[in-house]
Design an enzyme around this catalytic site. Structure first.
Site, PDB file in Angstrom:
ATOM      1  N   ASP A 104       0.856  -1.187   0.000  1.00  0.00           N
ATOM      2  CA  ASP A 104       0.000   0.000   0.000  1.00  0.00           C
ATOM      3  C   ASP A 104       0.893   1.238   0.000  1.00  0.00           C
ATOM      4  O   ASP A 104       1.895   1.316   0.717  1.00  0.00           O
ATOM      5  CB  ASP A 104      -0.913  -0.012   1.234  1.00  0.00           C
ATOM      6  CG  ASP A 104      -2.064   0.985   1.110  1.00  0.00           C
ATOM      7  OD1 ASP A 104      -3.224   0.544   1.052  1.00  0.00           O
ATOM      8  OD2 ASP A 104      -1.794   2.209   1.078  1.00  0.00           O
ATOM      9  N   ILE A 105       0.517   2.230  -0.781  1.00  0.00           N
ATOM     10  CA  ILE A 105       1.301   3.459  -0.924  1.00  0.00           C
ATOM     11  C   ILE A 105       1.277   4.300   0.352  1.00  0.00           C
ATOM     12  O   ILE A 105       2.175   5.127   0.569  1.00  0.00           O
ATOM     13  CB  ILE A 105       0.768   4.259  -2.137  1.00  0.00           C
ATOM     14  CG1 ILE A 105       1.821   5.159  -2.728  1.00  0.00           C
ATOM     15  CG2 ILE A 105      -0.493   5.026  -1.790  1.00  0.00           C
ATOM     16  CD1 ILE A 105       1.425   5.757  -4.078  1.00  0.00           C
ATOM     17  N   HIS A 126     -10.223  -5.238  -3.400  1.00  0.00           N
ATOM     18  CA  HIS A 126      -8.909  -5.515  -2.807  1.00  0.00           C
ATOM     19  C   HIS A 126      -9.050  -5.900  -1.344  1.00  0.00           C
ATOM     20  O   HIS A 126      -9.929  -5.409  -0.646  1.00  0.00           O
ATOM     21  CB  HIS A 126      -7.975  -4.304  -2.929  1.00  0.00           C
ATOM     22  CG  HIS A 126      -8.564  -3.023  -2.411  1.00  0.00           C
ATOM     23  ND1 HIS A 126      -9.478  -2.274  -3.131  1.00  0.00           N
ATOM     24  CD2 HIS A 126      -8.390  -2.357  -1.245  1.00  0.00           C
ATOM     25  CE1 HIS A 126      -9.830  -1.207  -2.429  1.00  0.00           C
ATOM     26  NE2 HIS A 126      -9.196  -1.238  -1.277  1.00  0.00           N
ATOM     27  N   LEU A 127      -8.162  -6.774  -0.907  1.00  0.00           N
ATOM     28  CA  LEU A 127      -8.032  -7.124   0.494  1.00  0.00           C
ATOM     29  C   LEU A 127      -6.842  -6.363   1.048  1.00  0.00           C
ATOM     30  O   LEU A 127      -5.762  -6.371   0.451  1.00  0.00           O
ATOM     31  CB  LEU A 127      -7.771  -8.626   0.653  1.00  0.00           C
ATOM     32  CG  LEU A 127      -8.962  -9.590   0.693  1.00  0.00           C
ATOM     33  CD1 LEU A 127      -9.856  -9.421  -0.499  1.00  0.00           C
ATOM     34  CD2 LEU A 127      -8.463 -11.023   0.819  1.00  0.00           C
TER      35      LEU A 127
HETATM   36  P1  5GP Z   1      -9.655   1.502   0.222  1.00  0.00           P
HETATM   37  O1  5GP Z   1      -9.763   2.806   0.960  1.00  0.00           O
HETATM   38  O2  5GP Z   1     -10.336   1.581  -1.127  1.00  0.00           O
HETATM   39  O3  5GP Z   1     -10.064   0.299   1.011  1.00  0.00           O
HETATM   40  O4  5GP Z   1      -8.117   1.279  -0.008  1.00  0.00           O
HETATM   41  C1  5GP Z   1      -7.411   1.813  -1.074  1.00  0.00           C
HETATM   42  C2  5GP Z   1      -5.961   1.736  -0.687  1.00  0.00           C
HETATM   43  O5  5GP Z   1      -5.192   1.896  -1.850  1.00  0.00           O
HETATM   44  C3  5GP Z   1      -5.523   2.813   0.304  1.00  0.00           C
HETATM   45  O6  5GP Z   1      -4.997   2.184   1.467  1.00  0.00           O
HETATM   46  C4  5GP Z   1      -4.471   3.607  -0.469  1.00  0.00           C
HETATM   47  O7  5GP Z   1      -3.394   3.997   0.337  1.00  0.00           O
HETATM   48  C5  5GP Z   1      -4.040   2.625  -1.544  1.00  0.00           C
HETATM   49  N1  5GP Z   1      -3.637   3.236  -2.791  1.00  0.00           N
HETATM   50  C6  5GP Z   1      -4.291   4.229  -3.481  1.00  0.00           C
HETATM   51  N2  5GP Z   1      -3.647   4.506  -4.624  1.00  0.00           N
HETATM   52  C7  5GP Z   1      -2.575   3.673  -4.669  1.00  0.00           C
HETATM   53  C8  5GP Z   1      -1.519   3.497  -5.626  1.00  0.00           C
HETATM   54  O8  5GP Z   1      -1.443   4.150  -6.678  1.00  0.00           O
HETATM   55  N3  5GP Z   1      -0.580   2.573  -5.328  1.00  0.00           N
HETATM   56  C9  5GP Z   1      -0.624   1.811  -4.184  1.00  0.00           C
HETATM   57  N4  5GP Z   1       0.350   0.932  -3.991  1.00  0.00           N
HETATM   58  N5  5GP Z   1      -1.613   1.950  -3.273  1.00  0.00           N
HETATM   59  C10 5GP Z   1      -2.561   2.873  -3.512  1.00  0.00           C
END
Ligand code: 5GP
Ligand code: ZN
Length: 111
Positions: free
Chosen positions: A29-30, A97-98
């Site tokens: 995660d970024i 995603h998990l």
């Molecule tokens: P959500 O909030 O949808 O459950 O999680 C999305 C996750 O994706 C977040 O934890 C965010 O930090 C991560 N994320 C968003 N954009 C990117 C990206 O371009 N690369 C990576 N590696 N992670 C990302």
């Protein structure tokens, strides 16, 4: 391509890939929320947990996450698998995603 995780899967956006196979991909995660914070996605686009009823896909995702946790060394100490779904679930990227989180004790309830 509009979906950023499809772009990650296609190698069009750089990511630190940790594991791939079985139509799945795991990468860092970024914006990590724990010492280990990995995302596991199906390579095939599925928008959210609401958007598949394929028990094979869901089962393979979960088993991939479990194997990943073992491989990165957090399985015995413990870890958390999270699937945020839609706005109230905190989902911000609409490609299923998990989150696999570990390396510190987790708290409950989540925020
Ligand atoms: P959500 O909030 O949808 O459950 O999680 C999305 C996750 O994706 C977040 O934890 C965010 O930090 C991560 N994320 C968003 N954009 C990117 C990206 O371009 N690369 C990576 N590696 N992670 C990302
Ligand atoms: Zn996608």
């Amino acid at each position: 391509m509009a979906c950023i995780f499809c772009e990650v899967a296609a190698g069009e956006i750089p990511a630190t890939v940790v594991k791939r196979g079985d139509g799945m991909l795991a990468f860092r995660d970024i914006n990590p929320q724990a010492p280990t914070h990995l995302l596991v996605i199906p390579v095939e686009h599925v928008a959210s947990l609401n958007d598949t009823s394929d028990p094979q896909l869901i089962g393979r995702l979960m088993l991939f996450a479990r194997e990943l946790a073992r491989e990165v060394g957090i399985a015995d100490q413990g870890y958390r698998v999270v699937v945020n779904t839609n706005p109230d679930g905190g989902q911000t990227v609409f490609h299923l995603h998990l989150h696999v989180l570990g390396g510190r004790p987790m708290t409950w309830p989540p925020g």
